[in-house]
Design an enzyme around this catalytic site. Structure first.
Site, PDB file in Angstrom:
ATOM      1  CE  LYS A 165      -3.460  -2.152  -0.604  1.00  0.00           C
ATOM      2  NZ  LYS A 165      -4.320  -1.919  -1.762  1.00  0.00           N
ATOM      3  CG  ASP A 193      -3.080  -0.937  -5.029  1.00  0.00           C
ATOM      4  OD1 ASP A 193      -3.332   0.078  -5.714  1.00  0.00           O
ATOM      5  OD2 ASP A 193      -3.964  -1.708  -4.601  1.00  0.00           O
ATOM      6  CD  GLU A 218      -3.824  -3.091  -7.962  1.00  0.00           C
ATOM      7  OE1 GLU A 218      -3.045  -4.071  -8.028  1.00  0.00           O
ATOM      8  OE2 GLU A 218      -4.929  -3.138  -7.409  1.00  0.00           O
ATOM      9  CG  ASP A 241      -8.386  -1.953  -7.671  1.00  0.00           C
ATOM     10  OD1 ASP A 241      -9.606  -2.134  -7.820  1.00  0.00           O
ATOM     11  OD2 ASP A 241      -7.807  -2.204  -6.590  1.00  0.00           O
ATOM     12  CE  LYS A 265     -10.740  -3.764  -4.206  1.00  0.00           C
ATOM     13  NZ  LYS A 265      -9.555  -3.596  -5.063  1.00  0.00           N
TER      14      LYS A 265
HETATM   15 MG    MG Z   1      -5.817  -2.130  -5.776  1.00  0.00          MG
END
Ligand code: MG
Length: 367
Positions: A165, A193, A218, A241, A265
């Site tokens: 992250k 990401d 990402e 994403d 997702k």
């Molecule tokens: Mg992501």
């Protein structure tokens, strides 16, 4: 078969790691999840789950789920749950958008369809192609040293894919990626990401600083135009994403050459029916996929397992096992991580037995 009753439950999950932080100073210490149980007139019941990552991550918030299902209830009662595409059309006609509200309903219908057919949901989604598949571990944003320690700890538990992250100060983020790469081995996969957290100038500085490093980037920025600006500067494969909210935005990004992979997702696109459509398109277009959800527990993890397990393995970039992050179990036989991999259930429907006692009293019942 007809839908006779809809029960909506909300539960609170804590995190084994206590806290999860990502770009923009976002952090959570737990989640409110929503479980939807759909009961039919012939005795079959199906379950689905949606668990937003707090209220600030995407267009979803926990209190919105019961409110939306109250709206959908009259449209769903009396319908045949073994026709998920018809159910989706009815939900879309009754409530615009709000994909995350519809997702647990759609998943519960697939659970019912599979039980009625005597087949796993993975088989109904195109075939249970693998017995298990590799997982990634999300590494909460922290100091470079703390993140490298987390990578090592989860590597020792069997994970070989790590999603860092980042999306904060790009100088710190360069050190985060370097620290993680220093403790991984050849064959491991590292994803940086940013969860939309950078402006293009920040992302461009990072990708130049890490030009010769082996990692995936990402969703660096919020908009497609910004991501395309960054893409022109980076030799690394890119994953999109947050922009993937359905087939239309996906095709727009694909046409512009924005990515080599996407993150699907399930709740962000509205459930398994629509996620399958995107998954099948990706297989045809050569786009790899991280198949997952915003968060969840046993039910969300199991729904992911059926979609991931029916995806051609060369197109499944990775997936995750949210039920190992949270401290509540509602189905003792739900798939659990073993050596960084998750098993695809083989029983009819979702193939797990939810313990209704652990759901408490429904927040909302429609019959
Ligand atoms: Mg992501």
């Amino acid at each position: 078969m007809r839908i006779q009753r809809i029960d909506v439950y909300q539960l609170r999950y804590g995190l084994h790691d206590k806290r999860y932080a990502w770009s923009g100073g976002h952090a959570v210490t737990g989640f409110t999840t929503t479980i939807v149980k759909i009961s039919t007139d012939d005795g079959i019941a199906g379950y689905g789950e949606v668990c937003p990552l707090g209220s600030g991550y995407m267009e979803a918030h926990p209190a919105g789920v019961p409110a939306g299902i109250r709206e959908l209830g009259p449209v769903l009662l009396g319908r045949d749950p073994t026709k998920p595409r018809e159910i989706n059309a009815a939900m879309d006609a009754a409530l615009g958008g709000h994909h995350y509200v519809k997702s647990p309903v759609d998943i519960a219908c697939w659970d019912i369809l599979g039980q009625a057919a005597g087949l796993p949901v993975a088989t109904m989604l195109g075939g249970r192609l693998v017995d298990d598949y590799p997982l990634y571990r999300a590494i909460s944003q922290g100091s470079p040293e703390a993140m490298a320690e987390d990578v090592q700890r989860y590597r020792a538990e069997g994970y070989r894919r790590f999603q860092l992250k980042v999306g904060a100060n790009p100088d710190d983020d360069v050190r985060r990626v370097e620290a993680a790469l220093a403790v991984t081995q050849p064959g491991d996969v590292v994803v940086a990401d940013a969860n939309t957290g950078w402006l293009p100038h920040q992302a461009i500085r990072l990708v130049h600083a890490l030009r010769d490093r082996d990692y995936y980037l990402e969703q660096p920025c919020t908009t497609l135009a910004e991501c395309l600006t960054v893409r022109a500067h980076t030799p690394q494969p890119m994953v999109i994403d947050e922009l993937i909210t359905g087939v239309g935005p996906f095709l727009d990004a694909w046409e512009k050459g924005a990515m080599d992979g996407i993150n699907i997702k399930i709740s962000r696109v509205g459930g398994l029916t629509k996620a399958k459509q995107l998954r099948d398109l990706c297989e045809s277009l050569g786009i790899v996929m991280t198949i997952e959800d915003s968060w969840g527990g046993d039910l969300a993890t199991t729904a992911i397992a059926h979609l991931a397990g029916s995806t051609r393995p060369e197109y499944l970039f990775t997936s995750t096992d949210f039920n190992s992050y949270v401290d509540v179990t509602i189905a003792d036989d739900a798939p659990r991580r073993e050596e960084g991999r998750l098993r695809v259930p083989s029983g009819p429907g979702l193939g797990i037995r939810v313990d209704d006692q652990r759901l408490g009293s429904p927040l909302l019942s429609i019959s």
